[in-house]
Design an enzyme around this catalytic site. Structure first.
Site: not given
Length: 495
Positions: A297, A331
């Site tokens: 993430d 991300h």
């Protein structure tokens, strides 16, 4: 005489700088920030194995960790040495004036047993809630450190869900064969029935209505903890250690002051759901230097609470220096938001590299957050193989990664969806992004160059871009942004 005094003063200053290697990071900043130094830990020492701990990874060492920390704390603090070996344990609670020091070859392995992690009141995703107790935690402590050369493993595969699209066929077969696991919807695996119940009661990983004590217990596996939770602590050092395989976020300093993160490796599998490497939330005076982040993430993310809970806390994330860091898969390389309701300000990010992240520089929020993000300075960033945007400001964040959003619909339809909504008035729930200086950035092989996607009632304001070169498949897009200055900005577009 004056020359001699002046020379002496220079010598004293040089000595002070040499004695404190962290002084260099707060010199010459475009905002005022105090000099930070490592916490002073008493020189006394204890060794974990002297408290009955077993280093074979076969027996729980929870009691040994607790006894050793209590013994040091009773004497005023000191260093707890974890020798080479595998030390299986339940939660470790740090106390003031304690340094947890991992020698070469030392691995702290947190046990895969939810009964060892009681439910506690805490904050997650920026909201006040309950979660399982974190593997490593400290609340309201001073002068604490985790240092050394070993590794800390959170056994995250016991806790995390998995999306089929993020793993190989062989991995999916092995994951879905685990006892008690479920595939409650197509191509999505969860650890057990309690986890599935928790998702049904929740929005963005947090239950969105009051629950009875029994209901909380029924969804316990869903309430997976961050691995390192430091709440309201002062004078913190994380140095040299590997932090890996966390149940949820990896490192989560919350409302801490004077924190140094130096030369650590923070990593999670690329498929780790909510596997953020570092979430620095509502902290004041922080250095993040010479470290590597490789997560499923966001890599380095600054937050300050979500919506009404964050505005009520009213603790901005401020006075932060990020320097000399590398972010691999994730991300975003450097990220602000989306939980930024208490504000983010006075941030310096320099001399970093992002290699293969979904987004390079990512600023995200949405209506309802409120909060002001301002006085952000970014200088000297190299990016390569960025899957989507090299730089994005998106005020319509909905919980998905940029790659997932782009996979669902193209930019034109996404922008049409955002502009079709009625324009609300400006209130305390309106997020504000302004006064951000980005310079000396080079990006090779990005999917898209830049996205400025502001709100019609509150455009992104005062973004200054200088000496930037981006090679991308698609050009930049600008919507609801004002006072955007560009000086020597070069975008080389393939299409």
């Amino acid at each position: 005489m004056r020359k001699a005094i002046f020379a002496l003063m220079l010598a004293l200053c040089a000595t002070a700088s040499a004695d404190n290697p962290y002084k260099q990071y707060t010199d010459g900043l475009p905002f005022s920030m105090p000099e930070l130094s490592a916490p002073a830990i008493p020189l006394r020492q204890a060794v974990l194995s002297d408290f009955g701990a077993d280093g074979t990874g076969q027996q729980l060492c929870t009691e040994a960790f607790s006894k050793a920390i209590d013994a040091l704390a009773a004497d005023g603090g000191g260093r707890l040495v974890v020798p080479r070996g595998i030390w299986l344990t339940g939660p470790i609670v740090l106390k003031s004036n304690i340094e947890l020091h991992l020698e070469h070859g030392a691995v702290i392995q947190f046990a895969a047993d939810e009964s060892l992690y009681p439910l506690v009141s805490t904050s997650f995703e920026g909201l006040d809630t309950r979660r399982c107790q974190s593997p490593i935690s400290a609340v309201g402590q001073e002068n604490i450190a985790i240092t050394g050369h070993g590794a800390i493993d959170g056994n995250g595969q016991y806790w995390r869900p998995v999306k089929r699209s993020k793993v190989t066929d062989a991995q999916w077969k092995a994951i879905t064969a685990r006892p008690g696991s479920l595939v409650p919807k197509k191509d999505y695996w969860v650890p057990n029935e309690g986890y599935a119940k928790g998702e049904a009661l929740s929005s963005m990983n947090v239950p969105d209505k009051p629950l009875s004590d029994q209901q909380w217990q029924d969804i316990k596996r869903f309430l997976r903890p961050v691995m390192v939770s430091l709440v309201n602590c002062r004078n913190v050092l994380l140095q040299g250690v590997i932090f890996q395989n966390s149940p949820a976020w990896n490192l989560h300093p919350l409302m801490c002051e004077n924190i140094i993160i130096d030369n650590v490796l923070v990593r999670n599998p690329a498929f780790a759901q909510n596997g953020d490497a570092l979430d620095l939330e509502s902290c004041r005076n922080a250095l993040i230097v010479n470290s590597r982040f490789d997560a499923g993430d966001d890599g380095i993310c600054l937050k300050s609470g979500k919506d009404a809970d964050g505005r009520r806390r009213a603790r901005p994330c401020e006075n932060v220096v990020v320097s000399g860091c590398t972010v691999f898969a994730g991300h975003g390389g450097f990220v602000v938001g989306s939980e930024m309701s208490g504000g983010v300000r006075n941030i310096m990010v320099s001399q970093c590299q992002f290699l293969g992240t979904d987004v390079g520089l990512r600023f995200k929020s949405t209506r309802g957050r409120g909060g002001i993000v301002e006085n952000i300075y970014i200088d000297g960033i190299s990016m390569n193989d960025i899957k989507t945007y090299a730089l994005t400001f998106n005020m319509y964040y909905g919980g998905k990664s940029v790659a997932e959003v782009l996979a669902e619909k193209n930019d034109a339809s996404a922008q049409a969806a955002t502009t079709a909504q009625p324009v609300p008035p400006v209130t305390e729930e309106t997020p504000i992004f302004r006064n951000i200086d980005i310079r000396n950035v080079v990006c090779s092989n990005a999917g898209l160059a830049m996205e400025f996607n502001g709100l019609p009632e509150m455009p992104i304001d005062g973004i200054h871009l200088k000496d930037i070169t981006i090679h991308a498949k698609k050009d930049a897009t600008f919507q609801y942004s004002k006072d955007i200055t560009k000086d020597n900005v070069n975008i080389i577009v393939e299409e």
